[in-house]
Structure formats: structure tokens, C-alpha cells
Design a protein around this motif. Structure first.
Motif, PDB file in Angstrom:
ATOM      1  N   PRO A 183       0.834  -1.202   0.000  1.00 60.15           N
ATOM      2  CA  PRO A 183       0.000   0.000   0.000  1.00 60.15           C
ATOM      3  C   PRO A 183       0.869   1.252   0.000  1.00 60.15           C
ATOM      4  CG  PRO A 183       0.065  -0.956   2.188  1.00 60.15           C
ATOM      5  CD  PRO A 183       0.804  -1.906   1.291  1.00 60.15           C
ATOM      6  N   GLU A 242      -2.982 -10.096  10.294  1.00 55.80           N
ATOM      7  CA  GLU A 242      -4.032  -9.181   9.849  1.00 55.80           C
ATOM      8  C   GLU A 242      -4.472  -8.253  10.983  1.00 55.80           C
ATOM      9  OE1 GLU A 242      -6.588  -7.273   7.311  1.00 55.80           O
ATOM     10  OE2 GLU A 242      -5.016  -8.739   6.831  1.00 55.80           O
ATOM     11  N   PRO A 246      -3.537  -4.397   9.541  1.00 54.07           N
ATOM     12  CA  PRO A 246      -4.773  -4.600   8.779  1.00 54.07           C
ATOM     13  C   PRO A 246      -4.574  -4.412   7.274  1.00 54.07           C
ATOM     14  CG  PRO A 246      -5.206  -3.282  10.730  1.00 54.07           C
ATOM     15  CD  PRO A 246      -3.715  -3.415  10.625  1.00 54.07           C
ATOM     16  N   GLY A 247      -5.123  -5.364   6.517  1.00 55.28           N
ATOM     17  CA  GLY A 247      -5.027  -5.303   5.065  1.00 55.28           C
ATOM     18  C   GLY A 247      -3.790  -5.955   4.494  1.00 55.28           C
ATOM     19  N   SER A 248      -2.848  -6.363   5.363  1.00 54.60           N
ATOM     20  CA  SER A 248      -1.577  -6.881   4.851  1.00 54.60           C
ATOM     21  C   SER A 248      -1.705  -8.266   4.233  1.00 54.60           C
ATOM     22  CB  SER A 248      -0.527  -6.909   5.960  1.00 54.60           C
ATOM     23  OG  SER A 248      -0.974  -7.670   7.053  1.00 54.60           O
ATOM     24  N   GLU A 250      -4.357  -9.167   2.359  1.00 52.67           N
ATOM     25  CA  GLU A 250      -5.192  -9.077   1.158  1.00 52.67           C
ATOM     26  C   GLU A 250      -4.333  -9.229  -0.097  1.00 52.67           C
ATOM     27  OE1 GLU A 250      -8.370  -5.976  -0.940  1.00 52.67           O
ATOM     28  OE2 GLU A 250      -7.632  -5.624   1.092  1.00 52.67           O
TER      29      GLU A 250
END
Length: 408
Positions: A183, A242, A246-248, A250
Motif C-alpha cells: 500500500p 491481519e 490490517p489489510g496486509s 489481502e
């Protein structure tokens, strides 16, 4: 490889290295840099390139060692990282490291090291070693290969270590790693966020610089085991990753788990012509789980030692010489990482480290050296930690999260 016919003399080598990962390839490079004419055989059960569970971080200390044996090019084409972020709950510090690190997939890094070893003169064979036996001329490998000196660089479940009768490392960690899109908020940095399950534990996200990050989570497993222990499963490791980042997970792929044999207070190496290096020697930083520097450094030392004792026609002196060399390089450092790993079982010590790193450039740099290289708990770092512990680094729940850049 087929075994030789009964009664036939075994195939003789000056140096046989079991395992062609970073420690094994470095051993071959170290030996051949010292004595280019040596007959060096690299054995590995896998073909290269091959994947391995790892954070993929290549510290500058690794390249310092590899440059001495002509292999400093192994990170070419990959983007150096300069920013490191450390956090736990609502405490955080972000700073620029004194020297950059690289994040290079082990499929690439290990294959390049093997190529460098072969280019230097080593012979690479795919072969799974099953038995070792003492022989008048050295060590007999699977009844048909004879090594005047043998280096065990065959990982956490080392056949060579078992042959020497060395106990497995007492403390272990378990880590899970995958690759996921990076990200924008994590581009150009290494991110470490400490957890709260089995201390110390942490999740990480290391930007590779090519749109993907190496992401993972690891924690200690041995010291906490008990009759009611739920165990550590893949699902738990992914859940913790996660939760902390968070989101790692995905879009994540190539998930792999691996046990890490952690270094203790004191490291040993038996006498004789069989040496240990890297994970096989139980050398993984117990504070961070970093092992590539130890692997490369002890591999090169093992290779140099082998070359020296072979030139003197004293292979039986290899163990004593290797033990002295590794202890000289890492002995005091291992004491400090053992102590640090014990201290950081307490969350308030982790918070104190983050707080000290935010207030002092020296503390930030000292923590990086302790975790990635051969650093120590310096008096100034210890004083900074003590100050933070007295001060009380955890803000109240109404306090906004703190992000600092280390002061100079």
C-alpha cells in the motif's frame, strides 16, 4: 546420485558443504577466496532457484561480508530501503537507518549466491544427505563421498548437527511469510509492529520496491508450551498478522511457515573436521529472528577456516579454529541479544525501546545494530531504556498515538 560399487574408493573432496543456502554458499566462497585451487562440493536437496520462508531483509552487514569474497553484487537491481517503523499498540517511531537495507526474495538472493560460488570454482550437486560416518580420510557422506573437512549448513533440522551429537537449539520461534501488494502508506519502508500473544512477537511488512511486500508474523513457541496450549496454527499466524497490520494479507500469495532455532547465551562448536554454520549452528537472532547475517558471516568463517587447516594439513584442527573465530565475532553480541530477548518479553520494555528510539538517534541506531548485525546493548541505550521505564512510556487511552523521528 547412484552409490559407488562395493569396494570402490569414495569420491574425495577437500571440502564438502551440506546445504547451499546463504551459509553453505558463503562457506564455499570463503574457502575458494582463500585457496582458489580447493576441490569444493556443494550439496543441496533442492534445485535453485527455490523459495524459503524468510523476511528477505538483507542488512548492510551481510554485504560487508560478501564483498570480502567477491559477492557483493547479489542485491544489484533491487531498491534499497532507508526507513524503519517500529510500533506497539499506540506507540510508534519512524526513522532513517544509518545504512540502507534491501529486501530481496530468497529465490533470487540464494540463487545468486550459489551462482557466485560455482563461478568461483565450487561444484553444485542436487543430493539429499542421509548418513555421515567417520573415515580415516575425513567424513564419509552417504558411503560414497569423502570430505577432508565438512561444513553443515543444512538448516534448522540439520543432519550434520545430529551427526555431531549436538542438541537442537532449546528455544524456537515459528514464522509465517507471504507476498502481498504494497500500500502507498508503506512504500519505501520496513514496518514492524509488536504483538501481545507470546512475547516477543511481531508482524512485519517489508517493501521489496517492485510493488510487493514481504509480509509475515512470528512468535516464540517453546517456552510457552503446556498441557493446555492451543498450539500455533497457520490460521492463528494469519489472524495475528491481519490484526496487527490490517489489510496486509489481502492479495497475499506464497504463504510459507518455518521454525527458527534461536541463539542462546553461549554458542559451541565441537572439535574435529566437521563445522556448523547458520541455522544448522542454531544461530538466529532471538530478538528479531534475523538469520541471514549470521549465516553469511559464519559460513565465510567456516570456509576460511577449512582452507587454512587444509593448507596446513591439519583438518582435525578445524573445529577448534572455527569455534574461536565465531566466538570472537559474535560471542559478546550473542550475550546481548539473549538478554534483550528476555527483557522484551515484557511489553513495558518494548514500549521503552520505542520511546528511547524516538528520543535518541543513538538508541535508534543501537537497536537496529542489535537486531540486524552484531551490535550490543550500549551504556547509552541501557540508560535510555531505564529512563523510559521510570518515565512510563505508555500514554493514557485519551492520548493520541505518538509517532517520532529519532532526534540527533
Amino acid at each position: 546420485m547412484a552409490r559407488d560399487e562395493p569396494g570402490r574408493d569414495p569420491e574425495a573432496w577437500d571440502l564438502v558443504v551440506v546445504g547451499a543456502g546463504p551459509a553453505g554458499a558463503a562457506a564455499a566462497l570463503g574457502a575458494l577466496a582463500a585457496e582458489p585451487g580447493l576441490r569444493v562440493l556443494l550439496l543441496d536437496r533442492a534445485d535453485f532457484p527455490r523459495d524459503k520462508c524468510c523476511g528477505d531483509g538483507i542488512a548492510p552487514h551481510v554485504l560487508d561480508v560478501l564483498r570480502t569474497v567477491g559477492a557483493g553484487h547479489v542485491v544489484d537491481g533491487w531498491t534499497p530501503l532507508e526507513q524503519l517503523e517500529l510500533s506497539r499498540e499506540d506507540r510508534s517511531v519512524t526513522g532513517r537507518m544509518a545504512r540502507p537495507v534491501w529486501v530481496v526474495p530468497r529465490e533470487v538472493f540464494d540463487a545468486r549466491l550459489v551462482e557466485a560460488a560455482v563461478a568461483a570454482g565450487a561444484v553444485l550437486r542436487r543430493h539429499r544427505v542421509r548418513t555421515l560416518a567417520a573415515h580415516a580420510g575425513g567424513t564419509l557422506v552417504d558411503d560414497h563421498l569423502l570430505a577432508r573437512v565438512l561444513v553443515g549448513a543444512d538448516g534448522a533440522h540439520s543432519v550434520v548437527r545430529t551427526h555431531l551429537g549436538e542438541p537442537n537449539a532449546g528455544r524456537r520461534a515459528l514464522a509465517l511469510r507471504g507476498y502481498a501488494p504494497t500500500p502507498d502508506s508503506r512504500r519505501g519502508r520496513q514496518v514492524i509492529r509488536y504483538g501481545d500473544r507470546r512475547q516477543p512477537s511481531y508482524a512485519w511488512a517489508f517493501d521489496r520496491g517492485d510493488g510487493l511486500s514481504n509480509v509475515g508474523y512470528g512468535e516464540f513457541v517453546d517456552d510457552h508450551a503446556g498441557p493446555d496450549d492451543e498450539g500455533v496454527t497457520r490460521a492463528i499466524l494469519l489472524e495475528q498478522l491481519e490484526r496487527l497490520l490490517p489489510g496486509s494479507t489481502e492479495g497475499g500469495t506464497q504463504w510459507r511457515a518455518h521454525h527458527l532455532p534461536l541463539s542462546g547465551w553461549r554458542w559451541d562448536q565441537p572439535d574435529g573436521a566437521v563445522l556448523l554454520a547458520g541455522d544448522a549452528a542454531g544461530l538466529i537472532n532471538p530478538m528479531t529472528g534475523e538469520g541471514i547475517y549470521y549465516a553469511v558471516a559464519t559460513g565465510v568463517l567456516a570456509g576460511r577456516t577449512a582452507a587454512r587447516v587444509l593448507a596446513a594439513d591439519e583438518p582435525e584442527q578445524a573445529g577448534r579454529a572455527h569455534r574461536a573465530a565465531v566466538r570472537s565475532l559474535l560471542g559478546r553480541h550473542l550475550h546481548h541479544t539473549w538478554l534483550a530477548s528476555r527483557l522484551t518479553r515484557r511489553p513495558e520494555v518494548v514500549d521503552a525501546g520505542i520511546g528511547a528510539a524516538g528520543r535518541s538517534r543513538h538508541a535508534f541506531d543501537a537497536l537496529v545494530e542489535l537486531g540486524l548485525g552484531d551490535g550490543r546493548i550500549t551504556p547509552r541505550l541501557a540508560a535510555g531504556l531505564a529512563t523510559e521505564l521510570v518515565r512510563g512510556t505508555r500514554p493514557t487511552s485519551s492520548t493520541r498515538p505518538t509517532t517520532r523521528t529519532p532526534r540527533r
